[in-house]
Design a protein around this motif. Sequence first.
Motif, PDB file in Angstrom:
ATOM      1  N   GLY A  22      64.339  24.904  29.866  1.00 10.13           N
ATOM      2  CA  GLY A  22      65.227  23.999  30.563  1.00 10.13           C
ATOM      3  C   GLY A  22      64.468  22.906  31.307  1.00 10.13           C
ATOM      4  N   ASN A  23      63.132  23.000  31.354  1.00 12.80           N
ATOM      5  CA  ASN A  23      62.350  22.017  32.087  1.00 12.80           C
ATOM      6  C   ASN A  23      61.735  20.959  31.178  1.00 12.80           C
ATOM      7  N   ARG A  24      62.255  20.812  30.001  1.00  8.47           N
ATOM      8  CA  ARG A  24      61.719  19.842  29.063  1.00  8.47           C
ATOM      9  C   ARG A  24      62.011  18.420  29.547  1.00  8.47           C
ATOM     10  N   GLU A  25      61.027  17.531  29.411  1.00  4.73           N
ATOM     11  CA  GLU A  25      61.217  16.142  29.790  1.00  4.73           C
ATOM     12  C   GLU A  25      62.160  15.472  28.801  1.00  4.73           C
ATOM     13  N   VAL A  26      63.243  14.873  29.300  1.00  4.12           N
ATOM     14  CA  VAL A  26      64.253  14.314  28.403  1.00  4.12           C
ATOM     15  C   VAL A  26      64.513  12.828  28.632  1.00  4.12           C
ATOM     16  N   ALA A  27      64.202  12.311  29.821  1.00  6.22           N
ATOM     17  CA  ALA A  27      64.523  10.922  30.123  1.00  6.22           C
ATOM     18  C   ALA A  27      63.671  10.445  31.294  1.00  6.22           C
ATOM     19  N   PHE A  28      63.803   9.161  31.620  1.00  3.14           N
ATOM     20  CA  PHE A  28      63.113   8.627  32.785  1.00  3.14           C
ATOM     21  C   PHE A  28      63.934   7.484  33.374  1.00  3.14           C
ATOM     22  N   ILE A  29      63.664   7.172  34.634  1.00  2.62           N
ATOM     23  CA  ILE A  29      64.371   6.086  35.305  1.00  2.62           C
ATOM     24  C   ILE A  29      63.709   4.768  34.947  1.00  2.62           C
ATOM     25  N   VAL A  49      64.211   9.350  44.431  1.00  2.00           N
ATOM     26  CA  VAL A  49      63.413   8.963  43.271  1.00  2.00           C
ATOM     27  C   VAL A  49      63.650   7.486  42.983  1.00  2.00           C
ATOM     28  N   SER A  50      62.789   6.926  42.144  1.00  2.00           N
ATOM     29  CA  SER A  50      62.892   5.509  41.815  1.00  2.00           C
ATOM     30  C   SER A  50      62.344   5.267  40.414  1.00  2.00           C
ATOM     31  N   ARG A  51      62.152   4.018  40.080  1.00  2.00           N
ATOM     32  CA  ARG A  51      61.683   3.615  38.752  1.00  2.00           C
ATOM     33  C   ARG A  51      60.436   4.392  38.328  1.00  2.00           C
ATOM     34  N   GLY A  52      60.456   4.869  37.075  1.00  2.00           N
ATOM     35  CA  GLY A  52      59.315   5.592  36.526  1.00  2.00           C
ATOM     36  C   GLY A  52      59.407   7.101  36.654  1.00  2.00           C
ATOM     37  N   TYR A  53      60.357   7.619  37.418  1.00  2.00           N
ATOM     38  CA  TYR A  53      60.470   9.065  37.602  1.00  2.00           C
ATOM     39  C   TYR A  53      60.873   9.732  36.284  1.00  2.00           C
ATOM     40  N   ILE A  54      60.151  10.786  35.903  1.00  2.00           N
ATOM     41  CA  ILE A  54      60.435  11.538  34.679  1.00  2.00           C
ATOM     42  C   ILE A  54      61.489  12.605  34.975  1.00  2.00           C
ATOM     43  N   ILE A  55      62.557  12.623  34.184  1.00  2.00           N
ATOM     44  CA  ILE A  55      63.665  13.556  34.385  1.00  2.00           C
ATOM     45  C   ILE A  55      63.551  14.702  33.390  1.00  2.00           C
ATOM     46  N   THR A  56      63.578  15.924  33.882  1.00  2.00           N
ATOM     47  CA  THR A  56      63.545  17.079  33.003  1.00  2.00           C
ATOM     48  C   THR A  56      64.946  17.664  32.856  1.00  2.00           C
ATOM     49  N   LYS A  72      66.839   6.084  30.678  1.00  2.00           N
ATOM     50  CA  LYS A  72      66.555   5.969  29.243  1.00  2.00           C
ATOM     51  C   LYS A  72      66.130   7.324  28.697  1.00  2.00           C
ATOM     52  N   TYR A  73      66.814   7.773  27.638  1.00  2.00           N
ATOM     53  CA  TYR A  73      66.452   9.027  26.987  1.00  2.00           C
ATOM     54  C   TYR A  73      65.216   8.818  26.118  1.00  2.00           C
ATOM     55  N   ILE A  74      64.327   9.802  26.136  1.00  5.01           N
ATOM     56  CA  ILE A  74      63.042   9.673  25.458  1.00  5.01           C
ATOM     57  C   ILE A  74      63.197   9.735  23.934  1.00  5.01           C
ATOM     58  N   LYS A  75      64.039  10.624  23.433  1.00  7.31           N
ATOM     59  CA  LYS A  75      64.172  10.814  21.984  1.00  7.31           C
ATOM     60  C   LYS A  75      64.929   9.676  21.314  1.00  7.31           C
ATOM     61  N   LYS A 116      72.330   5.409  17.800  1.00  7.76           N
ATOM     62  CA  LYS A 116      72.455   6.365  16.703  1.00  7.76           C
ATOM     63  C   LYS A 116      71.076   6.809  16.244  1.00  7.76           C
ATOM     64  N   SER A 117      70.913   8.103  16.058  1.00 13.70           N
ATOM     65  CA  SER A 117      69.627   8.651  15.657  1.00 13.70           C
ATOM     66  C   SER A 117      69.812   9.761  14.634  1.00 13.70           C
ATOM     67  N   LYS A 118      68.943   9.788  13.629  1.00 11.62           N
ATOM     68  CA  LYS A 118      68.996  10.847  12.630  1.00 11.62           C
ATOM     69  C   LYS A 118      68.440  12.160  13.179  1.00 11.62           C
ATOM     70  N   LYS A 119      67.666  12.069  14.251  1.00  5.99           N
ATOM     71  CA  LYS A 119      66.996  13.242  14.786  1.00  5.99           C
ATOM     72  C   LYS A 119      67.697  13.854  15.986  1.00  5.99           C
ATOM     73  N   SER A 120      68.720  13.172  16.524  1.00  5.58           N
ATOM     74  CA  SER A 120      69.362  13.696  17.727  1.00  5.58           C
ATOM     75  C   SER A 120      70.852  13.403  17.730  1.00  5.58           C
ATOM     76  N   VAL A 121      71.588  14.175  18.535  1.00  8.32           N
ATOM     77  CA  VAL A 121      73.018  13.960  18.747  1.00  8.32           C
ATOM     78  C   VAL A 121      73.257  13.829  20.245  1.00  8.32           C
ATOM     79  N   PHE A 122      74.382  13.202  20.612  1.00  8.04           N
ATOM     80  CA  PHE A 122      74.644  12.952  22.022  1.00  8.04           C
ATOM     81  C   PHE A 122      76.062  13.391  22.371  1.00  8.04           C
ATOM     82  N   ASP A 123      76.177  14.196  23.448  1.00 11.05           N
ATOM     83  CA  ASP A 123      77.475  14.639  23.960  1.00 11.05           C
ATOM     84  C   ASP A 123      77.625  14.200  25.410  1.00 11.05           C
ATOM     85  N   LEU A 124      78.870  13.876  25.763  1.00  7.12           N
ATOM     86  CA  LEU A 124      79.178  13.473  27.127  1.00  7.12           C
ATOM     87  C   LEU A 124      80.257  14.397  27.663  1.00  7.12           C
TER      88      LEU A 124
END
Length: 215
Positions: A22-29, A49-56, A72-75, A116-124
Amino acid sequence: MLRFLLIIPIAVIILLTEVYSGNREVAFILKSRGIVSVNYTDEKKNMLVSRGYIITSGAFLQTGANGFAIIKYIKSHSLIIIKPNSNIQISGFQDSKKYCESIDVKYGEVLFDIVKSKKSVFDLHTPTALIDANEIKGFVIVNNKNGETAFYNLYGKARIADNNYNSWKDILSENSCFISKRGFVHVSKISSHTIPVLNENFESLLELKKNILLT
């Protein structure tokens, strides 16, 4: 040879731990202003937190009355724009087929530009709705008191259901819907005088995104 055979299972365990943790890095500010805070327990122990913070994965982000953040999501490189007085949770994990990115809007207003990405899906997610949101641009507004959700789709096609999964509906471009706690999904065309206002708001933020590299 025995030492080599012992190393393989250990390496597999480490890899699986990283993939499913659950601690995987997924996005950043990407950009922020005002009060933006994060915690990982949904308690009141928030860290500014502010710009550049890595979100897990699993992080709760909150914005104050003057707070604003572009995530911004990393994948997938999808963008999430959090407006003032909002509370969201960001997650990401790998299943057997694709990488799954998601955002859970507890309350407030969030804009999104899903790539849109072939490697990922997005749910809200919201307290009353689940939105299959791949390659769309739009808004979601969640009432702080009762979790009722207003969803505006400016571009692309989304599928939406209430949290009881009683029915799925396709929400096409320039359409909106409302989901209450009773699970009622009301779909309607966004009025012609409302679309320019929404587009102006959204495009101004996209323009801000383009200018980020210059700041």
